[in-house]
Enzyme design. Structure first.
Site, mmCIF file in Angstrom:
data_model
loop_
_atom_site.group_PDB
_atom_site.id
_atom_site.type_symbol
_atom_site.label_atom_id
_atom_site.label_comp_id
_atom_site.label_asym_id
_atom_site.label_seq_id
_atom_site.Cartn_x
_atom_site.Cartn_y
_atom_site.Cartn_z
ATOM 1 N N ASP A 66 -39.360 -9.546 -63.390
ATOM 2 C CA ASP A 66 -38.029 -9.618 -63.988
ATOM 3 C C ASP A 66 -37.829 -10.963 -64.659
ATOM 4 O O ASP A 66 -38.344 -11.990 -64.196
ATOM 5 C CB ASP A 66 -36.946 -9.414 -62.927
ATOM 6 C CG ASP A 66 -37.087 -8.083 -62.210
ATOM 7 O OD1 ASP A 66 -37.057 -7.046 -62.895
ATOM 8 O OD2 ASP A 66 -37.217 -8.092 -60.978
ATOM 9 N N ASP B 44 -34.674 -13.264 -65.812
ATOM 10 C CA ASP B 44 -33.253 -13.562 -65.933
ATOM 11 C C ASP B 44 -33.076 -14.642 -66.989
ATOM 12 O O ASP B 44 -33.863 -15.598 -67.071
ATOM 13 C CB ASP B 44 -32.687 -14.048 -64.599
ATOM 14 C CG ASP B 44 -32.638 -12.936 -63.560
ATOM 15 O OD1 ASP B 44 -32.630 -11.759 -63.960
ATOM 16 O OD2 ASP B 44 -32.623 -13.252 -62.354
ATOM 17 N N ASP C 115 -29.901 -21.892 -55.623
ATOM 18 C CA ASP C 115 -30.113 -22.005 -54.180
ATOM 19 C C ASP C 115 -31.159 -23.041 -53.788
ATOM 20 O O ASP C 115 -30.887 -23.964 -53.031
ATOM 21 C CB ASP C 115 -30.443 -20.633 -53.579
ATOM 22 C CG ASP C 115 -31.529 -19.883 -54.337
ATOM 23 O OD1 ASP C 115 -32.191 -20.474 -55.220
ATOM 24 O OD2 ASP C 115 -31.730 -18.681 -54.053
#
Length: 386
Positions: free
Chosen positions: A68, A70, A134
């Site tokens: 993926d 982003d 994070d």
């Protein structure tokens, strides 16, 4: 190495970020999805800044091809929507854009401010956005047009050192979003990034925060584990940090009570990881089989059941209901769980067809009620064990 400069609160020129060139980060453009490149290129043509961000950059740096991509930009969701006709704005509070290319969906988000902590929804700058990430290894921004990695938090060094270090204060990172604990153990297991003693202790002491997380989010996280080639390593980490009880409370209770079950269960999870390494197109039902088959084996004397000639449909109906409660709070697609139960029964010698019938042998009534009973029973077992 290049540097990006900015001004401090007093207006002094200060170094803000390290900028790594292609000779330093060694990212190959061939590992980037062409449609992701097209999105970034079109946003740049529209006068916007945009980057690949997060786990995809981490994977690219270590030489892996991300699944993926982003993308983050200074364009607002409404502007992104105007640039791409093949897109839709999603989310009510946390608004972002899904850009669709065939069966692929790319998530494009706007830089967020950290004025309200790491979960606010105000738009901001890249300098603010990075402080909401994070862990440092997921806080890198890659510009594929300039072929540069922008690093505000020392993430590049942490990747090289295999260190998992939070960007957000350790006192608030899990309070603001408890799911970050699951991400931490996943990153530790999959990237071999070491957690400090302080971070590991914080996760263990904060584990009960996961009780506040919705079943849908927990289901999403558990499905990621079931699809990972590192499933065994992640589950072991989750057990050691007291997190697995919130993903699979019934399985955890049995693991605490029965060493033999623990051995079988973890061996099944290890086989699941091996299966994921070998193939990427295995149906979910086949993967679910690995987490329920050992439980089904404990339900009865299956040789006796077969000898008494109990109907296969009756055995399936009883077993399905018990497995439905066993996997809670995970709520997988019904037909996939049915496939997993049937496949497990077939392996035990119960002659049940793997094909789904139009009329299911199991009625869908009141599936949520047993969940509370199962949760209370599991909690009682765990309290008694401790």
């Amino acid at each position: 190495m290049l540097y990006r400069y900015g001004s401090d609160s007093k207006g002094n020129l200060v170094k803000k970020a390290c900028v790594y060139t292609k000779d330093e980060h060694l990212i190959s453009l061939s590992n980037i999805d062409p449609d992701a490149l097209q999105i970034i290129s079109r946003l740049r043509d529209a006068g916007c800044t945009s980057y690949v961000v997060g786990g995809a950059v981490r994977d690219l740096i270590v030489g892996n091809k991300p699944k993926d991509f982003d993308i983050v930009t200074d364009a607002t969701p409404s502007k992104i929507k105007r640039v791409f006709r093949n897109s839709r704005i999603i989310g009510r509070r946390f608004r972002l854009v899904h850009v669709v290319f065939g069966n692929k969906i790319f998530e494009v988000s706007t830089f967020r401010s950290n004025a309200e902590g790491s979960v606010g929804n105000e738009f901001g700058t890249i300098e603010q956005d990075v402080l909401r990430r994070d862990f440092t290894i997921n806080a890198l921004y890659y510009d594929p047009l300039q072929e540069q990695v922008i690093d505000y938090v020392g993430g590049m060094k942490d990747i090289k050192k295999h260190v998992l270090r939070p960007v957000i204060s350790i006192d608030t990172i899990f309070v603001e979003d408890p799911v970050r604990m699951l991400r931490a153990i996943k990153y530790s297991a999959t990237t071999h990034a070491k957690m400090s003693y302080q971070l590991r202790r914080k996760i263990r002491n904060s584990a009960d925060l996961l009780s506040q997380v919705s079943p849908s989010r927990l289901t999403e996280e558990l499905l990621k584990i079931l699809n990972s080639s590192f499933a065994y390593e992640i589950v072991r980490e989750a057990l050691e940090t007291d997190l697995y009880i919130y993903l699979q409370p019934s399985a955890t209770a049995l693991i605490y009570e029965d060493k033999n079950f623990e051995k079988k269960y973890l061996e099944s999870i290890k086989q699941l990881g091996e299966l994921n390494k070998e193939a990427s197109d295995v149906r979910l039902g086949k993967k679910l089989q690995f987490i329920i088959q050992d439980f089904i084996g404990t339900l009865t004397d299956w040789n006796m059941e077969i000898q008494t000639k109990t109907s296969a449909n009756e055995l399936f109906a009883k077993t399905w209901k018990q497995c439905r409660n066993f996997v809670l709070p995970m709520n997988p697609v019904r037909k996939e769980l049915e496939f997993a139960v049937k496949a497990s029964l077939k392996a035990l010698g119960v002659n049940v067809s793997l094909k789904s019938s139009k009329k299911s042998a199991v009625k869908p009534a009141a599936e949520k009620k047993p969940a509370k009973k199962a949760a209370k029973k599991t909690a009682h077992k765990i309290e008694k064990k401790n």
